[in-house]
Design a protein around this motif. Structure first.
Motif, PDB file in Angstrom:
ATOM      1  N   GLU A  64       0.844  -1.190   0.000  1.00  0.00           N
ATOM      2  CA  GLU A  64       0.000   0.000   0.000  1.00  0.00           C
ATOM      3  C   GLU A  64       0.884   1.247   0.000  1.00  0.00           C
ATOM      4  OE1 GLU A  64      -2.830   0.153   3.184  1.00  0.00           O
ATOM      5  OE2 GLU A  64      -3.620   2.099   2.546  1.00  0.00           O
ATOM      6  N   GLY A  65       0.563   2.214  -0.872  1.00  0.00           N
ATOM      7  CA  GLY A  65       1.303   3.460  -0.922  1.00  0.00           C
ATOM      8  C   GLY A  65       2.513   3.435  -1.837  1.00  0.00           C
ATOM      9  N   ASP A  66       2.901   2.240  -2.303  1.00  0.00           N
ATOM     10  CA  ASP A  66       4.039   2.133  -3.221  1.00  0.00           C
ATOM     11  C   ASP A  66       3.698   2.846  -4.529  1.00  0.00           C
ATOM     12  OD1 ASP A  66       6.351   0.644  -2.353  1.00  0.00           O
ATOM     13  OD2 ASP A  66       6.270  -0.399  -4.273  1.00  0.00           O
ATOM     14  N   PRO A  67       4.673   3.541  -5.135  1.00  0.00           N
ATOM     15  CA  PRO A  67       4.344   4.249  -6.377  1.00  0.00           C
ATOM     16  C   PRO A  67       4.092   3.292  -7.543  1.00  0.00           C
ATOM     17  CG  PRO A  67       6.694   4.449  -5.875  1.00  0.00           C
ATOM     18  CD  PRO A  67       6.058   3.768  -4.694  1.00  0.00           C
ATOM     19  N   ILE A  68       3.029   3.550  -8.269  1.00  0.00           N
ATOM     20  CA  ILE A  68       2.734   2.813  -9.498  1.00  0.00           C
ATOM     21  C   ILE A  68       2.858   3.804 -10.643  1.00  0.00           C
ATOM     22  CG2 ILE A  68       0.968   1.553 -10.795  1.00  0.00           C
ATOM     23  CD1 ILE A  68      -0.195   0.623  -8.173  1.00  0.00           C
ATOM     24  N   GLN A  69       3.633   3.426 -11.640  1.00  0.00           N
ATOM     25  CA  GLN A  69       3.836   4.304 -12.792  1.00  0.00           C
ATOM     26  C   GLN A  69       2.804   3.999 -13.868  1.00  0.00           C
ATOM     27  OE1 GLN A  69       6.181   6.798 -13.492  1.00  0.00           O
ATOM     28  NE2 GLN A  69       5.181   7.063 -15.480  1.00  0.00           N
ATOM     29  N   PHE A  70       2.057   5.018 -14.265  1.00  0.00           N
ATOM     30  CA  PHE A  70       1.077   4.857 -15.342  1.00  0.00           C
ATOM     31  C   PHE A  70       1.560   5.594 -16.581  1.00  0.00           C
ATOM     32  CE2 PHE A  70      -1.446   4.220 -11.564  1.00  0.00           C
ATOM     33  CZ  PHE A  70      -2.353   3.242 -11.926  1.00  0.00           C
ATOM     34  N   ASP A  71       1.489   4.945 -17.726  1.00  0.00           N
ATOM     35  CA  ASP A  71       1.732   5.590 -19.018  1.00  0.00           C
ATOM     36  C   ASP A  71       0.517   5.275 -19.879  1.00  0.00           C
ATOM     37  OD1 ASP A  71       4.562   6.622 -18.766  1.00  0.00           O
ATOM     38  OD2 ASP A  71       4.856   4.521 -18.211  1.00  0.00           O
ATOM     39  N   LEU A  72      -0.327   6.271 -20.045  1.00  0.00           N
ATOM     40  CA  LEU A  72      -1.643   6.024 -20.646  1.00  0.00           C
ATOM     41  C   LEU A  72      -1.907   6.962 -21.808  1.00  0.00           C
ATOM     42  CD1 LEU A  72      -3.782   5.814 -17.368  1.00  0.00           C
ATOM     43  CD2 LEU A  72      -2.761   3.910 -18.625  1.00  0.00           C
ATOM     44  N   ARG A  73      -2.711   6.455 -22.741  1.00  0.00           N
ATOM     45  CA  ARG A  73      -3.232   7.312 -23.787  1.00  0.00           C
ATOM     46  C   ARG A  73      -4.755   7.375 -23.609  1.00  0.00           C
ATOM     47  NH1 ARG A  73      -2.619   7.048 -29.957  1.00  0.00           N
ATOM     48  NH2 ARG A  73      -1.281   5.286 -29.500  1.00  0.00           N
ATOM     49  N   LEU A  74      -5.282   8.568 -23.520  1.00  0.00           N
ATOM     50  CA  LEU A  74      -6.724   8.763 -23.389  1.00  0.00           C
ATOM     51  C   LEU A  74      -7.236   9.202 -24.752  1.00  0.00           C
ATOM     52  CD1 LEU A  74      -6.695  11.003 -20.163  1.00  0.00           C
ATOM     53  CD2 LEU A  74      -6.492   8.516 -20.320  1.00  0.00           C
ATOM     54  N   GLU A  75      -8.211   8.478 -25.262  1.00  0.00           N
ATOM     55  CA  GLU A  75      -8.712   8.792 -26.599  1.00  0.00           C
ATOM     56  C   GLU A  75     -10.220   8.924 -26.549  1.00  0.00           C
ATOM     57  OE1 GLU A  75      -7.465   5.908 -29.431  1.00  0.00           O
ATOM     58  OE2 GLU A  75      -8.554   6.857 -31.087  1.00  0.00           O
ATOM     59  N   SER A  76     -10.698  10.061 -27.003  1.00  0.00           N
ATOM     60  CA  SER A  76     -12.128  10.290 -27.008  1.00  0.00           C
ATOM     61  C   SER A  76     -12.765   9.523 -28.157  1.00  0.00           C
ATOM     62  CB  SER A  76     -12.384  11.798 -27.150  1.00  0.00           C
ATOM     63  OG  SER A  76     -13.765  12.058 -27.074  1.00  0.00           O
ATOM     64  N   VAL A  77     -13.761   8.691 -27.843  1.00  0.00           N
ATOM     65  CA  VAL A  77     -14.490   7.964 -28.880  1.00  0.00           C
ATOM     66  C   VAL A  77     -15.975   8.315 -28.724  1.00  0.00           C
ATOM     67  CG1 VAL A  77     -12.795   6.103 -29.055  1.00  0.00           C
ATOM     68  CG2 VAL A  77     -14.668   5.892 -27.418  1.00  0.00           C
ATOM     69  N   VAL A  78     -16.825   7.782 -29.614  1.00  0.00           N
ATOM     70  CA  VAL A  78     -18.226   8.203 -29.606  1.00  0.00           C
ATOM     71  C   VAL A  78     -18.901   7.959 -28.255  1.00  0.00           C
ATOM     72  CG1 VAL A  78     -20.491   7.848 -30.656  1.00  0.00           C
ATOM     73  CG2 VAL A  78     -18.437   7.912 -32.081  1.00  0.00           C
ATOM     74  N   GLU A  79     -18.666   6.761 -27.688  1.00  0.00           N
ATOM     75  CA  GLU A  79     -19.379   6.406 -26.460  1.00  0.00           C
ATOM     76  C   GLU A  79     -18.710   6.895 -25.190  1.00  0.00           C
ATOM     77  OE1 GLU A  79     -22.217   5.138 -26.101  1.00  0.00           O
ATOM     78  OE2 GLU A  79     -22.649   4.475 -28.138  1.00  0.00           O
ATOM     79  N   GLY A  80     -17.445   7.312 -25.299  1.00  0.00           N
ATOM     80  CA  GLY A  80     -16.757   7.686 -24.070  1.00  0.00           C
ATOM     81  C   GLY A  80     -15.283   7.900 -24.297  1.00  0.00           C
ATOM     82  N   VAL A  81     -14.474   7.383 -23.379  1.00  0.00           N
ATOM     83  CA  VAL A  81     -13.021   7.566 -23.468  1.00  0.00           C
ATOM     84  C   VAL A  81     -12.352   6.199 -23.390  1.00  0.00           C
ATOM     85  CG1 VAL A  81     -10.979   8.568 -22.353  1.00  0.00           C
ATOM     86  CG2 VAL A  81     -13.125   9.869 -22.432  1.00  0.00           C
ATOM     87  N   LEU A  82     -11.515   5.939 -24.384  1.00  0.00           N
ATOM     88  CA  LEU A  82     -10.759   4.689 -24.409  1.00  0.00           C
ATOM     89  C   LEU A  82      -9.405   4.945 -23.753  1.00  0.00           C
ATOM     90  CD1 LEU A  82     -10.547   1.744 -25.485  1.00  0.00           C
ATOM     91  CD2 LEU A  82      -9.559   2.721 -27.577  1.00  0.00           C
ATOM     92  N   VAL A  83      -9.081   4.134 -22.758  1.00  0.00           N
ATOM     93  CA  VAL A  83      -7.802   4.289 -22.049  1.00  0.00           C
ATOM     94  C   VAL A  83      -6.938   3.070 -22.354  1.00  0.00           C
ATOM     95  CG1 VAL A  83      -6.686   4.515 -19.798  1.00  0.00           C
ATOM     96  CG2 VAL A  83      -8.898   5.623 -20.216  1.00  0.00           C
ATOM     97  N   THR A  84      -5.761   3.306 -22.915  1.00  0.00           N
ATOM     98  CA  THR A  84      -4.840   2.200 -23.182  1.00  0.00           C
ATOM     99  C   THR A  84      -3.459   2.572 -22.653  1.00  0.00           C
ATOM    100  OG1 THR A  84      -4.391   3.110 -25.375  1.00  0.00           O
ATOM    101  CG2 THR A  84      -6.003   1.357 -25.265  1.00  0.00           C
ATOM    102  N   GLY A  85      -2.681   1.556 -22.328  1.00  0.00           N
ATOM    103  CA  GLY A  85      -1.329   1.833 -21.849  1.00  0.00           C
ATOM    104  C   GLY A  85      -0.904   0.789 -20.835  1.00  0.00           C
TER     105      GLY A  85
END
Ligand SMILES: [Zn+2]
Ligand SMILES: [Zn+2]
Length: 180
Positions: free
Chosen positions: A43-64
């Motif tokens: 708990e509390g350990d750093p997690i590194q996120f590298d994400l691409r947020l892409e707006s699509v018709v229904e919402g937001v696609l998150v990949t990474g």
């Protein structure tokens, strides 16, 4: 959804224009209980996120990806072990008013996305089923509990290979009544 949670991200910059996208990299502290009994992310350990947020018709696609440290113990010899995980993130978060029916966890609140449920699923998938300090860890001596990897050739006075001595003990007990 708590907008102050480090795992909740705001997508308002995409302005809901399908096709607009943004890359984000950040670290966030691991939530509690991220893992299984024998191994997990502290708990509390750093997690590194590298994400691409892409707006699509229904919402937001998150990949990474999400990467971080795993801490646990060897399932055979109980020594502490440390490892790294790499979890793929690929999740479609739908707008609150969308008629698409995702898991409730993947519905947005306003422009907010909660990464935690998807992170949990992916980290648990990335965990080793039986964590081991080395692939061929010989475990503990059944007689005295010595970690056998620390003492190659570990033996007891009876000269019986410690892996068999537990069995030998059982046989001796069974023979005793007839010795009298
Ligand atoms: Zn081990
Ligand atoms: Zn021993």
């Amino acid at each position: 959804m708590d907008p102050r949670s480090p795992l909740v991200i705001d997508t308002h910059e995409l302005k809901r224009r399908a096709g607009s996208q943004r890359e984000v990299s950040f670290t966030a502290p691991a939530p509690a209980d991220l893992g299984i009994d024998v191994i997990g992310v502290p708990e509390g350990d750093p997690i590194q996120f590298d994400l691409r947020l892409e707006s699509v018709v229904e919402g937001v696609l998150v990949t990474g990806s999400a990467t971080g440290r795993l801490v646990g113990e060897c399932a055979r010899c109980l020594v502490d072990i440390e490892d790294e995980f790499l979890a793929d993130v690929q999740e479609l978060y739908v707008y609150p008013e969308s008629e698409a029916e995702p898991d409730e966890a993947s519905r947005m609140e306003g422009d907010l996305i909660d990464l935690e449920p998807a992170l949990r699923d992916q980290v648990v998938l990335a965990l080793p089923f039986t964590p081991l300090c080395t692939d061929d860890c010989p475990g503990l001596c059944p007689e005295c509990g010595t970690r056998l990897a620390d003492e190659p050739g570990h033996q007891h006075e009876n000269g019986i290979d410690p892996r068999w001595s537990a069995l030998g003990g059982l046989l001796q007990q069974n023979e005793r009544p007839q010795d009298k």
